[in-house]
Design an enzyme around this catalytic site. Structure first.
Site, mmCIF file in Angstrom:
data_model
loop_
_atom_site.group_PDB
_atom_site.id
_atom_site.type_symbol
_atom_site.label_atom_id
_atom_site.label_comp_id
_atom_site.label_asym_id
_atom_site.label_seq_id
_atom_site.Cartn_x
_atom_site.Cartn_y
_atom_site.Cartn_z
ATOM 1 C CG MET A 1 3.164 -10.159 18.574
ATOM 2 S SD MET A 1 3.725 -8.479 18.317
ATOM 3 C CE MET A 1 3.964 -7.937 19.989
ATOM 4 N N GLY B 217 9.247 -13.988 24.220
ATOM 5 C CA GLY B 217 9.943 -14.081 22.944
ATOM 6 C C GLY B 217 9.750 -15.395 22.221
ATOM 7 C CG LEU B 243 8.183 -9.365 22.233
ATOM 8 C CD1 LEU B 243 7.200 -9.468 21.083
ATOM 9 C CD2 LEU B 243 9.537 -9.929 21.830
ATOM 10 C CG ASP B 244 5.790 -11.698 24.226
ATOM 11 O OD1 ASP B 244 4.800 -11.631 23.482
ATOM 12 O OD2 ASP B 244 6.796 -12.376 23.951
ATOM 13 C CD GLU B 245 8.175 -6.044 29.037
ATOM 14 O OE1 GLU B 245 8.001 -4.844 29.302
ATOM 15 O OE2 GLU B 245 9.265 -6.633 29.181
#
Lengths: 300, 300, 300, 300
Positions: A1, B217, B243-245
């Site tokens: 994101m 991020g 997040l983003d994982e």
């Protein structure tokens, strides 16, 4: 994101640009006597600030090729007088040159047949500000492209006699004349005649859906499937009288395997065609391409 | 120049398809006792013709993962009875499985913010038949995407309170509920809360504009520029609470040099994002992705 | 900087391997009746544990192609009896097959001329355990390779009459006979005659320094430079009687620009040639390649 | 099959070279006043013939960076006097510069641990003439590299106390002192202390087996496997006090899938490491790299 703030679009960057670009060639012997340095000093003497200077020496051809870009803000020679004032230098160093202004928005026309993926891609990029130009007309031997043309507010012309190539070419010439800076063949499925090609020499870019010089001519993905290659490619090039033999501007490839059918190749190839064609168009519009000896120098 | 005859579009190919896909996992010890063979024989015994059989043994996890596709024409078990008839086999070999029918057209919704290049790309591909699905809704916190939505006849919803993430999420849930098979975050610039994510687990795909796990991020291209990397990337992944994982589905990269500004990276990156996201969506729609241990197996 | 502990070399991994590989083809109609499932059950019935099962359906050729690998530990059919016991199944499903044992170390010979980069690369890889084989002989029409051969303790043979191709070929045949499993042409600069080729059909791999089918024949990098391509390639293929037209095993490319001279292309190309040739050799040694219709299926 | 005549080796090309290279930086405001042009004219006034002129403007740093190469044949300033004669110009335009002569053969030392693939690659390339330098010493904490060192006639030194990093570093300093132009860490498995690093700042190149900044530190392929990435990479960089954070010179990637085990990644990675490290070494030796702000400009 992702949570970026929105950065300013390219159009804003380009609006601010007020530069001139010189694409030039000199015999190496003159280059070594300082042709580029002399030009830089000429520009600086006239309050031009050099932004980019890229050169290339082709020792096998005894030719030095350069791209110079400078800021016009403060430059004390009006564009209309440039040629006259630059002439002595050009003669002294035997410089062939082409001058372009980044403030100018080139006019381009797109020829397309039934496949419209490259067309859709170019239209989107132009609108998004990736291509600094005005798309003044879309011409086709199929009706497929009409809705896209309407959506992007580009005049669409359907060729009246698609089965007769010569009539088609005449029609294009009548429509466009010389009032166009670039013609893009975005999967236009007709072989063009030498007279037509001659009128738009080095101003007409084609996308061929193979890694040239492999698989010249019709149905290159079928040829690639038949040969069992492990990569397929696409090539953008200036159109010359010899089919698929013009100066190559850009090429790229993608991996395929035995699992890929011809349809998979067509699908993978479309993504190649879009990027390979749009890069070529962009570089042309940014005056980054110099052609000589049926090859291109791309200053990027 | 190309002179192909126009081949039939993908929609025609897909209309003819009437197959079933099983994505399944078995403990290796059961796999070695012939789980896949037993399944094939079960299908053949019921007059199903096996079209593709791909498997993968993860020895470090003691797990065997497979994708089986077979022709439903002539298959003598009605889909509604499949589970009941297949159960004894599944229990015998401890098979976890997911059944999908290629005749079904999944319903997808797209969330997007101001950048609309991925959206435009997905809409074009869906219309061209590259993505077998119906795009049922576009939801955005900006008005940018409205014209594209209209052009492609997809209902567009502007979030009423874009500054409040939780209200946005509620609004999305109310609009979509569970009546959607996949949510695509096509550059949607909001971090999603864990409750929202939980509702669409493994049914929500995001595009992150870096080569994960590098540059997690915000503003990854700026981070990449700062670090001086020589390649930039994009990654599509299932969204998880971290997040983003989430499990990575696809990644690709493009070369950059010192000549590339952040703006050039944004430009080059857009082409990456489009292909990397659309491949992930396509593979998901074709039931090619199996997730386990926060990783994906993509059967292509 | 890296601080790994040293992991065990490939040789250790390979020493532990005691598996059998079947490469096989069946008419699609028989495949659909469960040929692969029947084979798996045959193996399992004899206490063979299936490790890998990969198949491919070529619908345009009505052929199903598979690679099956199973553990021989506990398999209750001695290898010497396999053919007899497997025959009924093979006949029932019209299976063509090739059986290979991973415990066997193939014997390979390398032919090389003055350029020795591919030779040095193969020798290093073999010693490092990347290629499971014994290099039994190096044959050359130049003395260049002698020191490398000595360093790696491989018998070196200098062709006595390098100007006479036919005598060279006879000499090679006398040296190697049929007591070699694979001949690698690691930049061997002679066109081989059809009789010689026939003796080692599908057991002789060549590296051609272009992206085939572009630039067949002599001096491909010079041809590529002349044409102004933007990528150069290398192709490994089985040698057939038609020059550079055998089944392609692997290809790769690298980007070039106007700045690259022919010498730069030769330099960049060497890195391509090494990886493209060594991948082909490795896949051949691991019994991953199936050839049909002048194309390869590589099960990786 | 190929039938090229043997072209002259690189050593011959390099023997003929007698050029000088200036790597320089100027504040943009001075660059715009014609710093490069002034330098070219200075060179030409002294009968130097400019062969290459490449420059780059980093507008975000207000810095102009250039690489100038000119022919020393006929140049009328002896190298020993260059600094004095060039000083007025350097001061006028605030030019920081580094002068290098291509006739000079740099002396390099290689540090290596148990994995010797990069070492073998560099030794072969040096001997083949791809790297213009003398490899004066190989230092290792393992005996593995001894035979390769002997084969290529390079003095080999085994560290006497491999378990004590500081003693190792002292030993290296005593062996090499400042009498070496470049230290290459060809998979040297020790973290170096800040004092050691400081002595060889911008003269020490490392290969890290990941796509930095992803997977810093130990066992990057294991980390990559764990994360489930779809591409793995390698990065060469100048060593600074911060682990794996020095200026990146070159990076490349290769595709992996769920089928690749950690061992497969190690295998694929080795090919990356070799090319990524050797390109960095070559560019350094050719004076193509300019470092600033922890980033590199590579003039290729």
């Amino acid at each position: 994101m992702v949570r970026d703030s929105v950065v300013g679009p390219w159009d804003i960057i380009w609006q601010k640009m007020n530069t001139a670009v010189l694409l030039l060639s000199t015999p190496t012997s003159f280059a070594r006597k300082g042709a580029v340095a002399a030009m830089c000093q000429f520009l600086i003497a006239h309050k031009g600030s050099v932004l980019h200077c890229d050169d290339h020496l082709d020792s096998s051809r005894d030719l030095s090729l350069s791209r110079l870009e400078w800021d016009l803000d403060g430059f004390d020679i009006p564009v209309s007088d440039f040629e006259e004032q630059f002439r002595p230098l050009a003669e002294q160093y035997r410089i062939n040159y082409h001058l372009a202004l980044t403030a100018y928005r080139p006019k381009i026309a797109i020829l397309v047949s039934a496949y419209d993926h490259c067309l859709a891609d170019l239209l989107y990029r132009q609108k998004a500000g990736e291509l600094k130009c005005d798309i003044v007309r879309i011409i086709s031997n199929h009706t497929t492209a009409q809705p896209l043309a309407d959506f992007y507010h580009v005049p669409f012309h359907l060729l009246t006699n698609p089965d007769d190539k010569r009539i088609c070419e005449q029609e294009v010439v009548e429509l466009l004349g010389q009032d166009v800076d670039l013609i893009v063949l975005a999967r236009y499925m007709q072989i063009l005649g030498p007279d037509f090609v001659a009128q738009y020499l080095l101003r007409m870019i084609n996308i061929h859906h193979s890694f040239l010089p492999a698989f010249v001519g019709a149905k290159p993905y079928h040829q690639a499937f038949q040969r069992g290659v492990k990569l397929i490619g696409a090539s953008s090039h200036y159109v010359t009288a010899a089919l698929d033999e013009g100066p190559i501007i850009e090429q790229d490839v993608v991996r395929v395997s035995h699992r890929d059918t011809v349809e998979d190749m067509l699908y993978k190839g479309r993504d190649l065609e879009k990027v390979v064609l749009s890069r070529a168009v962009r570089w042309h519009l940014e005056n980054r391409i110099l052609v000589y000896q049926n090859k291109t120098v791309v200053f990027v």
